[in-house]
Design a protein around this motif. Structure first.
Motif, PDB file in Angstrom:
ATOM      1  N   GLU A  14       0.804  -1.218   0.000  1.00 54.78           N
ATOM      2  CA  GLU A  14       0.000   0.000   0.000  1.00 54.78           C
ATOM      3  C   GLU A  14       0.839   1.270   0.000  1.00 54.78           C
ATOM      4  O   GLU A  14       0.443   2.274  -0.596  1.00 54.78           O
ATOM      5  N   HIS A  15       2.004   1.211   0.637  1.00 56.62           N
ATOM      6  CA  HIS A  15       2.790   2.429   0.788  1.00 56.62           C
ATOM      7  C   HIS A  15       3.133   3.082  -0.558  1.00 56.62           C
ATOM      8  O   HIS A  15       3.058   4.298  -0.710  1.00 56.62           O
ATOM      9  N   ASP A  16       3.491   2.281  -1.525  1.00 54.66           N
ATOM     10  CA  ASP A  16       3.924   2.843  -2.813  1.00 54.66           C
ATOM     11  C   ASP A  16       2.818   2.892  -3.865  1.00 54.66           C
ATOM     12  O   ASP A  16       3.027   3.459  -4.934  1.00 54.66           O
ATOM     13  N   ARG A  17       1.656   2.299  -3.553  1.00 56.19           N
ATOM     14  CA  ARG A  17       0.613   2.140  -4.573  1.00 56.19           C
ATOM     15  C   ARG A  17       0.266   3.444  -5.289  1.00 56.19           C
ATOM     16  O   ARG A  17       0.190   3.474  -6.526  1.00 56.19           O
ATOM     17  N   LEU A  18       0.062   4.526  -4.554  1.00 57.87           N
ATOM     18  CA  LEU A  18      -0.302   5.798  -5.202  1.00 57.87           C
ATOM     19  C   LEU A  18       0.893   6.711  -5.385  1.00 57.87           C
ATOM     20  O   LEU A  18       0.759   7.836  -5.866  1.00 57.87           O
ATOM     21  N   ARG A  19       2.058   6.240  -4.960  1.00 59.43           N
ATOM     22  CA  ARG A  19       3.233   7.121  -5.007  1.00 59.43           C
ATOM     23  C   ARG A  19       4.079   6.876  -6.253  1.00 59.43           C
ATOM     24  O   ARG A  19       5.038   7.584  -6.503  1.00 59.43           O
ATOM     25  N   ARG A  29      -5.907  12.670  -9.183  1.00 62.13           N
ATOM     26  CA  ARG A  29      -7.345  12.865  -9.374  1.00 62.13           C
ATOM     27  C   ARG A  29      -8.040  13.054  -8.017  1.00 62.13           C
ATOM     28  O   ARG A  29      -8.867  13.959  -7.846  1.00 62.13           O
ATOM     29  N   THR A  30      -7.689  12.202  -7.043  1.00 61.63           N
ATOM     30  CA  THR A  30      -8.303  12.294  -5.714  1.00 61.63           C
ATOM     31  C   THR A  30      -7.953  13.627  -5.069  1.00 61.63           C
ATOM     32  O   THR A  30      -8.804  14.311  -4.502  1.00 61.63           O
ATOM     33  N   ARG A  35      -9.394  18.835  -3.114  1.00 57.77           N
ATOM     34  CA  ARG A  35      -9.078  20.268  -2.982  1.00 57.77           C
ATOM     35  C   ARG A  35     -10.271  21.127  -3.385  1.00 57.77           C
ATOM     36  O   ARG A  35     -10.433  22.237  -2.907  1.00 57.77           O
ATOM     37  N   ARG A  36     -11.112  20.597  -4.277  1.00 59.99           N
ATOM     38  CA  ARG A  36     -12.283  21.367  -4.710  1.00 59.99           C
ATOM     39  C   ARG A  36     -13.477  21.192  -3.781  1.00 59.99           C
ATOM     40  O   ARG A  36     -14.422  21.975  -3.835  1.00 59.99           O
ATOM     41  N   THR A  37     -13.476  20.118  -2.948  1.00 56.66           N
ATOM     42  CA  THR A  37     -14.682  19.830  -2.172  1.00 56.66           C
ATOM     43  C   THR A  37     -14.521  19.986  -0.662  1.00 56.66           C
ATOM     44  O   THR A  37     -15.514  20.170   0.038  1.00 56.66           O
ATOM     45  N   LEU A  38     -13.308  19.909  -0.146  1.00 53.84           N
ATOM     46  CA  LEU A  38     -13.118  20.028   1.303  1.00 53.84           C
ATOM     47  C   LEU A  38     -13.325  21.469   1.756  1.00 53.84           C
ATOM     48  O   LEU A  38     -13.100  22.405   0.979  1.00 53.84           O
ATOM     49  N   TYR A 112     -13.897   0.171  -0.515  1.00 49.86           N
ATOM     50  CA  TYR A 112     -13.172  -0.110  -1.747  1.00 49.86           C
ATOM     51  C   TYR A 112     -13.247   1.034  -2.739  1.00 49.86           C
ATOM     52  O   TYR A 112     -13.623   0.885  -3.905  1.00 49.86           O
ATOM     53  N   HIS A 113     -12.868   2.232  -2.226  1.00 51.86           N
ATOM     54  CA  HIS A 113     -12.784   3.453  -3.033  1.00 51.86           C
ATOM     55  C   HIS A 113     -14.124   3.891  -3.570  1.00 51.86           C
ATOM     56  O   HIS A 113     -14.177   4.735  -4.462  1.00 51.86           O
TER      57      HIS A 113
END
Ligand SMILES: C[S@@+](CC[C@H](N)C(=O)[O-])C[C@H]1O[C@@H](n2cnc3c(N)ncnc32)[C@H](O)[C@@H]1O
Length: 181
Positions: A14-19, A29-30, A35-38, A112-113
């Motif tokens: 998991e550590h490298d999955r999005l990196r 994308r996330t 950044r647009r919704t928080l 699951y996302h």
């Protein structure tokens, strides 16, 4: 958490999955959607199922106060190394946080996302594994009823249909203000 899910995350993938690699697309994308919704910083964000802190890291840099919760001790151990991040072991089904204890709650992964059920077909095409019979059948089964036994990852996941999500949130007592595009 089922043993198969725990066994999957114990591999420390998991550590490298999005990196790195194509995972960065999901990361960008996330981050863009968040950044647009928080609510603008400073605000308190509770990152439930935050893994090793991949999103908590930039949220802190943006000026948010972040608490991360994850049931996998290895993830929490890694997340706790992110400067300024409060990370602890916990389960989305029993949040150790009072109502109103955060301005925003992230749940990116435990459901699951919240991927819609066609994600498996798109993912296998993208990865080139659609040509493998077992992968293709599993992806089509997921598109039909949402249940995906992932031969590659070795755990069972549930893919929501986009139209189901609002009703499921309402059933849990949550209000859907809007769905980002
Ligand atoms: C695919 S990872 C996503 C991690 C991170 N949120 C992200 O977006 O990259 C799913 C995460 O959900 C966590 N998770 C699984 N079941 C959970 C539960 N019942 N409560 C909270 N987190 C859970 C896993 O340990 C894992 O870190």
């Amino acid at each position: 958490m089922t043993r198969e899910v725990l066994a999957y995350y114990a591999q420390d993938l998991e550590h490298d999955r999005l990196r790195e690699g194509r995972g960065r697309l999901e990361f960008w994308r996330t981050r863009d959607v968040l950044r647009r919704t928080l609510p603008p910083p400073p605000a308190r964000v509770l990152d439930v199922g935050g893994g090793t802190g991949v999103h908590a890291e930039w949220l802190l840099a943006d000026g948010y106060e972040v608490d991360l919760l994850d049931p996998v001790p290895l993830h929490v151990e890694r997340a706790a190394r992110v400067p300024g991040l409060r990370a602890r072991v916990g389960d989305a089904r029993r949040l150790p946080v009072p109502d109103g204890g955060a301005d925003a709650v992230l749940l990116l992964g435990p459901l699951y996302h919240l991927a819609d059920r066609y994600a498996a077909v798109l993912d296998t095409v993208n990865l080139g594994t659609y040509l493998e019979e077992r992968q293709r059948e599993a992806a089509h089964a997921a598109a039909a009823d949402g249940v995906m036994l992932s031969p590659r990852r070795g755990f069972t996941a549930y893919f929501h249909h986009p139209d189901e999500v609002a009703a499921e949130f309402a059933e849990a007592g949550l209000t859907v203000a809007h769905r980002p595009g």
